[in-house]
Design a protein around this motif. Structure first.
Motif, PDB file in Angstrom:
ATOM      1  N   ARG A  60       8.083 -11.990   0.139  1.00  0.00           N
ATOM      2  CA  ARG A  60       6.881 -11.323   0.653  1.00  0.00           C
ATOM      3  C   ARG A  60       6.921  -9.838   0.321  1.00  0.00           C
ATOM      4  O   ARG A  60       5.916  -9.256  -0.094  1.00  0.00           O
TER       5      ARG A  60
ATOM      6  N   ARG B 187       5.993  -9.420  -3.289  1.00  0.00           N
ATOM      7  CA  ARG B 187       4.541  -9.511  -3.527  1.00  0.00           C
ATOM      8  C   ARG B 187       3.841  -8.262  -3.025  1.00  0.00           C
ATOM      9  O   ARG B 187       2.856  -7.811  -3.614  1.00  0.00           O
TER      10      ARG B 187
ATOM     11  N   ARG C 228       4.131  -5.819  -5.711  1.00  0.00           N
ATOM     12  CA  ARG C 228       3.201  -6.149  -6.785  1.00  0.00           C
ATOM     13  C   ARG C 228       1.803  -5.626  -6.462  1.00  0.00           C
ATOM     14  O   ARG C 228       1.105  -5.094  -7.310  1.00  0.00           O
ATOM     15  N   GLU C 229       1.410  -5.746  -5.194  1.00  0.00           N
ATOM     16  CA  GLU C 229       0.057  -5.345  -4.815  1.00  0.00           C
ATOM     17  C   GLU C 229      -0.104  -3.830  -4.771  1.00  0.00           C
ATOM     18  O   GLU C 229      -1.113  -3.308  -5.228  1.00  0.00           O
ATOM     19  N   ASP C 230       0.848  -3.131  -4.164  1.00  0.00           N
ATOM     20  CA  ASP C 230       0.701  -1.676  -4.040  1.00  0.00           C
ATOM     21  C   ASP C 230       2.048  -1.048  -3.687  1.00  0.00           C
ATOM     22  O   ASP C 230       2.522  -1.170  -2.563  1.00  0.00           O
TER      23      ASP C 230
ATOM     24  N   ALA D 210       1.996   1.554  -0.771  1.00  0.00           N
ATOM     25  CA  ALA D 210       1.892   0.937   0.553  1.00  0.00           C
ATOM     26  C   ALA D 210       3.253   0.377   0.959  1.00  0.00           C
ATOM     27  O   ALA D 210       3.701   0.554   2.093  1.00  0.00           O
TER      28      ALA D 210
ATOM     29  N   LEU E  70       5.847   1.505   4.161  1.00  0.00           N
ATOM     30  CA  LEU E  70       6.332   0.582   5.188  1.00  0.00           C
ATOM     31  C   LEU E  70       7.857   0.484   5.160  1.00  0.00           C
ATOM     32  O   LEU E  70       8.448  -0.387   5.799  1.00  0.00           O
TER      33      LEU E  70
ATOM     34  N   GLU F 143      -7.758 -16.382  -4.971  1.00  0.00           N
ATOM     35  CA  GLU F 143      -6.923 -15.222  -5.193  1.00  0.00           C
ATOM     36  C   GLU F 143      -7.484 -14.360  -6.316  1.00  0.00           C
ATOM     37  O   GLU F 143      -7.448 -13.141  -6.262  1.00  0.00           O
TER      38      GLU F 143
ATOM     39  N   ILE G 275     -10.311 -11.902  -5.555  1.00  0.00           N
ATOM     40  CA  ILE G 275      -9.940 -10.630  -4.957  1.00  0.00           C
ATOM     41  C   ILE G 275      -9.504  -9.703  -6.057  1.00  0.00           C
ATOM     42  O   ILE G 275      -8.444  -9.816  -6.616  1.00  0.00           O
TER      43      ILE G 275
ATOM     44  N   ARG H  59      -8.137  -4.326  -4.999  1.00  0.00           N
ATOM     45  CA  ARG H  59      -8.924  -3.171  -4.548  1.00  0.00           C
ATOM     46  C   ARG H  59     -10.273  -3.025  -5.203  1.00  0.00           C
ATOM     47  O   ARG H  59     -10.473  -2.843  -6.357  1.00  0.00           O
TER      48      ARG H  59
ATOM     49  N   ARG I  47      -4.855   1.371   1.481  1.00  0.00           N
ATOM     50  CA  ARG I  47      -4.024   0.613   0.556  1.00  0.00           C
ATOM     51  C   ARG I  47      -3.672  -0.712   1.212  1.00  0.00           C
ATOM     52  O   ARG I  47      -2.617  -0.848   1.812  1.00  0.00           O
ATOM     53  N   SER I  48      -4.596  -1.656   1.088  1.00  0.00           N
ATOM     54  CA  SER I  48      -4.279  -2.971   1.632  1.00  0.00           C
ATOM     55  C   SER I  48      -3.533  -3.751   0.550  1.00  0.00           C
ATOM     56  O   SER I  48      -3.701  -3.490  -0.634  1.00  0.00           O
ATOM     57  N   LEU I  49      -2.710  -4.669   0.960  1.00  0.00           N
ATOM     58  CA  LEU I  49      -2.010  -5.522   0.008  1.00  0.00           C
ATOM     59  C   LEU I  49      -2.931  -6.709  -0.215  1.00  0.00           C
ATOM     60  O   LEU I  49      -2.906  -7.687   0.529  1.00  0.00           O
ATOM     61  N   ALA I  50      -3.780  -6.586  -1.251  1.00  0.00           N
ATOM     62  CA  ALA I  50      -4.962  -7.436  -1.374  1.00  0.00           C
ATOM     63  C   ALA I  50      -4.656  -8.933  -1.410  1.00  0.00           C
ATOM     64  O   ALA I  50      -5.291  -9.720  -0.730  1.00  0.00           O
ATOM     65  N   ARG I  51      -3.654  -9.319  -2.194  1.00  0.00           N
ATOM     66  CA  ARG I  51      -3.389 -10.756  -2.322  1.00  0.00           C
ATOM     67  C   ARG I  51      -2.277 -11.218  -1.387  1.00  0.00           C
ATOM     68  O   ARG I  51      -1.552 -12.164  -1.684  1.00  0.00           O
ATOM     69  N   LEU I  52      -2.147 -10.524  -0.261  1.00  0.00           N
ATOM     70  CA  LEU I  52      -1.359 -11.030   0.858  1.00  0.00           C
ATOM     71  C   LEU I  52      -2.357 -11.270   1.982  1.00  0.00           C
ATOM     72  O   LEU I  52      -3.357 -10.553   2.065  1.00  0.00           O
TER      73      LEU I  52
ATOM     74  N   GLU J  87       0.356 -11.669   6.621  1.00  0.00           N
ATOM     75  CA  GLU J  87       1.475 -11.239   5.771  1.00  0.00           C
ATOM     76  C   GLU J  87       1.550  -9.719   5.680  1.00  0.00           C
ATOM     77  O   GLU J  87       2.631  -9.140   5.636  1.00  0.00           O
TER      78      GLU J  87
ATOM     79  N   GLU K 244      -6.955 -14.770   6.229  1.00  0.00           N
ATOM     80  CA  GLU K 244      -7.726 -14.369   5.049  1.00  0.00           C
ATOM     81  C   GLU K 244      -6.881 -13.422   4.195  1.00  0.00           C
ATOM     82  O   GLU K 244      -6.025 -12.703   4.711  1.00  0.00           O
ATOM     83  N   TYR K 245      -7.186 -13.376   2.901  1.00  0.00           N
ATOM     84  CA  TYR K 245      -6.566 -12.350   2.071  1.00  0.00           C
ATOM     85  C   TYR K 245      -7.068 -10.982   2.509  1.00  0.00           C
ATOM     86  O   TYR K 245      -8.263 -10.808   2.788  1.00  0.00           O
TER      87      TYR K 245
ATOM     88  N   GLY L  16      -7.571  -8.552   0.759  1.00  0.00           N
ATOM     89  CA  GLY L  16      -8.546  -8.075  -0.211  1.00  0.00           C
ATOM     90  C   GLY L  16      -9.961  -8.482   0.116  1.00  0.00           C
ATOM     91  O   GLY L  16     -10.917  -7.943  -0.440  1.00  0.00           O
ATOM     92  N   SER L  17     -10.128  -9.444   1.020  1.00  0.00           N
ATOM     93  CA  SER L  17     -11.486  -9.881   1.341  1.00  0.00           C
ATOM     94  C   SER L  17     -12.014  -9.169   2.585  1.00  0.00           C
ATOM     95  O   SER L  17     -13.117  -9.458   3.038  1.00  0.00           O
TER      96      SER L  17
ATOM     97  N   ARG M  56     -10.188  -2.848   6.648  1.00  0.00           N
ATOM     98  CA  ARG M  56      -8.944  -2.459   5.970  1.00  0.00           C
ATOM     99  C   ARG M  56      -8.291  -1.267   6.645  1.00  0.00           C
ATOM    100  O   ARG M  56      -7.069  -1.184   6.738  1.00  0.00           O
TER     101      ARG M  56
ATOM    102  N   ARG N 122      -0.802  -2.285  10.725  1.00  0.00           N
ATOM    103  CA  ARG N 122       0.384  -2.555   9.910  1.00  0.00           C
ATOM    104  C   ARG N 122       1.412  -1.442  10.056  1.00  0.00           C
ATOM    105  O   ARG N 122       2.612  -1.710  10.199  1.00  0.00           O
TER     106      ARG N 122
END
Ligand SMILES: Nc1ncnc2c1ncn2[C@@H]1O[C@H](COP(=O)(O)OP(=O)(O)OP(=O)(O)O)[C@@H](O)[C@H]1O
Ligand SMILES: [Mg+2]
Lengths: 330, 275
Positions: free
Chosen positions: A181, A184, A187-189, A192, A196, A324, A327, A330, B108-113, B117, B165-166, B168-169, B175, B182
């Motif tokens: 996790r 991933r 990978r996303e940001d 961010a 964390l 997926e 999306i 961003r 900065r959201s983690l879009a595909r989590l 998550e 939901e993701y 990113g949506s 967000r 978070r």
């Protein structure tokens, strides 16, 4: 045109040695690219150090069972060397450095000053006898009808697909854990993830090393099958096969690399068969200018076009989740 | 009006003034972009357990200051301490772990989590997040416990129905909320929010303000950048004003509202003067 024969050949390729090798190699690349977002354009370098690490160990008098950990260690060290200076920088730096590293390594093992170890352009042969001596399968052909493999191939395939299965279980454990996790999230940001408290550099380094070690296993497996390592086999094209497979199957999916590899090698052989038949056997006017040697290049052009089509219309791969993809990060 | 924090009652409203029990101290912090002095502070202290608002016109250097304090940017000079410990040269992820967590002005959201998550990834000191721990550690009970905490937090932020939901949506405002929820999952001592209310609907703003006051009452220190003066007046214990990289005023909200320097900074130097 014997379509049945073409299909059988393609089917054999779909579960054959290259399919297993590239499934394994792509599992490593998928961890880096699909789960962590690393652009490793020099995956072939990891295959190379794996294969050479093993072959040289045996050539120097060691056992092949010592050669395997040596090859893995070589890949881990390569990951460290490539990752350390680049992984703190923007993603493109890793891409540039890895693609260069692949070529440098290929030229290095080919060079005369490395020849005492690597045997230069001649490469090293017959280092896997120990493995083939263990083959318990009686001499013969196994399969149905024309869909058959000899005992040696069956033994190699058994090894290859077992490695694929093991690597998949390993990745399954890893990627569905909190570790996966965090990968991933990176990978996303990256920012961010940093905010964390995630050690982004450390994770990326781990991903590069672990993915590279799996790539090295694939390199060793291919070398075992061929009983040969030769510098000129390790061209950048191998990396791009792996990328095609990862994208075809869906980056960041567990079974993507396996499915991708099976489809890739099926199509590879199938297109080869069909085109050869069309060009050589059939009397089609506009194809007269072509002969059998053109099949290879045309096939690559078709693969290139197919990959472009995928990237535009299905970047999540044939089997990745549609949701997926919608999306737009961003 | 919500209750103000008592410890700052006797602190003089002067730029750079010392506080009785500071959690964060910065000295001579400077950041230049070419000739532009984005941040140029002499001294700043943030009192422990208070809500401190950071205000100032656009381009005043507020976000840059956040970036410096949290290790996302390196200062050209200066030092700063959290809980007395020096933070110069410490990487951003370690600063976050040591208890100071920030959010971003541009979310900065983690879009595909998934939303869940996003929350779960923020927990710290998790054995399952190390390579060996992931393979051989026992982390399932930690996950279960964290999930409970995350769910409660999502409820408070009105996001529990979106948990699968993701990210990113989500909408822009959602967000922002997720990012704040978070950041809190890291369980920080100091939480730094960069315009958390921007784009959040007014009804929710009220409940967020309430939430922020609760954080303070739980002993956390909140530093937040905000442009809405009503919001600042309502919840701040202390207000710090920046303009052109400098600390131009600080004090309790009542003091700031009537401060001539602050009004100058916002409206331009010669407003109201007859030429
Ligand atoms: N990476 C950068 N490179 C060059 N200049 C920068 C950079 N980051 C910020 N600046 C400049 O520094 C100054 C302060 O910017 P900063 O983002 O800190 O302002 P701010 O107070 O957060 O403003 P706002 O309220 O609009 O968010 C601005 O003039 C900006 O143009
Ligand atoms: Mg800002």
């Amino acid at each position: 045109m014997d379509i049945v024969k073409i299909l059988i050949d393609a089917g054999r390729a779909a579960i054959g040695v290259p399919a297993a090798a590239y499934a394994l190699s792509s599992i490593g690349l998928n961890l880096q690219f699909g789960y962590t977002g690393l652009l490793n354009f020099g995956h072939v370098a990891f295959m190379l150090v794996g294969a050479y690490g093993m072959a040289i160990t045996v050539d120097l008098g060691g056992s092949i069972w010592l050669g395997v950990p040596v090859g893995i260690l070589a890949a881990v060290i390569l990951g460290l060397i490539l990752g350390f200076p680049t992984l703190r920088l923007r993603a493109d730096y890793l891409a540039i450095v890895t693609i260069a590293a692949g070529e440098i390594l290929r030229l290095a093992v080919r060079s005369s000053w490395a020849a005492p170890l690597t045997k230069g352009i001649f490469g090293i042969q017959r280092f896997a006898d120990e493995f083939f001596d263990l083959n318990p399968i009686p001499v013969g052909l196994y399969g149905i009808g024309r869909f058959r493999f000899d005992e040696r191939t069956v033994w190699v395939l058994l090894l290859g697909w077992s490695l694929v299965a093991l690597a998949t279980v390993f990745l399954w454990k890893l990627t569905r854990s909190p570790w996966g996790r965090a990968m991933r999230a990176i990978r996303e940001d990256e920012d961010a993830a940093l905010s964390l408290g995630k050690n982004v550099f450390g994770y990326k380094l781990q991903s590069l090393m672990i993915g590279g070690a799996i790539g090295a296993l694939a390199g060793m497996f291919l070398a075992i099958d061929q009983q040969n390592v030769n510098p000129d086999a390790y061209i950048p094209l191998l990396t791009f096969y792996a990328f095609t497979i990862v994208i075809l199957g869906g980056p960041g999916t567990l079974f993507g690399p396996i499915v991708g590899s099976v489809i890739f090698w099926f199509l590879f052989e199938f297109l080869d068969g069909v085109m050869t038949a069309l060009i050589v056997e059939m009397d089609i006017g506009f194809l007269d200018a072509l002969d059998a040697t053109d099949v290879g290049p045309i096939r690559f052009a078709l693969f290139g076009a197919g990959l472009m089509w995928l990237m535009i219309y299905r970047p999540q791969g044939l089997f990745g989740s549609k949701e997926e993809m919608l999306i737009d990060a961003r | 009006m919500l209750d103000k924090h008592p410890t700052l009652a006797n602190v003089a409203p002067e730029p750079g003034v010392g506080k009785p029990n500071p959690i964060l101290e910065a000295d001579g912090l400077k950041r230049f972009f070419g000739g532009l002095h984005a941040v140029d502070l002499e001294h700043l202290e943030v009192e422990r357990g208070t809500i401190t608002s950071l205000i100032g016109p656009n381009g005043a250097g507020k976000t840059t200051l956040f970036n410096l304090l949290t290790g996302f940017d390196r200062p050209d000079a200066g030092e700063w301490h959290l809980n007395g410990g020096p933070l110069v040269g410490i990487p951003s992820f370690r600063i976050a772990r040591s208890g100071m967590v920030r959010t971003f002005q541009l979310t900065r959201s983690l879009a595909r989590l998934t939303v869940m998550e996003n929350m779960m990834v923020a927990t710290k000191d998790h054995v399952g997040e190390s390579f060996w721990g992931a393979l051989f550690g026992r982390w399932r009970h930690i996950e279960a416990a964290n999930e409970k905490i995350a769910l409660a937090s999502l409820e408070r932020f009105g996001l529990d129905h979106m948990k699968d939901e993701y990210a990113g949506s989500l909408s822009g405002g959602q967000r922002k909320l997720l990012e704040m929820a978070r950041a809190l999952m890291v369980a920080p001592d100091v939480i730094m929010l960069d315009e958390p209310m921007a784009g959040v609907n007014p009804a929710l703003t009220q409940s967020l303000l309430h939430h922020i006051t609760n954080l303070r009452d739980d002993g956390k220190t909140v530093i937040f950048i905000e442009h809405d003066m009503d919001v600042v007046q309502e919840i701040s214990d202390w207000v710090v004003v920046m303009a052109q990289g400098k600390l131009i005023a600080e004090g309790p909200p009542e003091h700031i509202a009537s401060n001539a320097t602050v009004i100058d900074a916002y409206l331009g130097r010669h407003h109201g003067e007859v030429p």
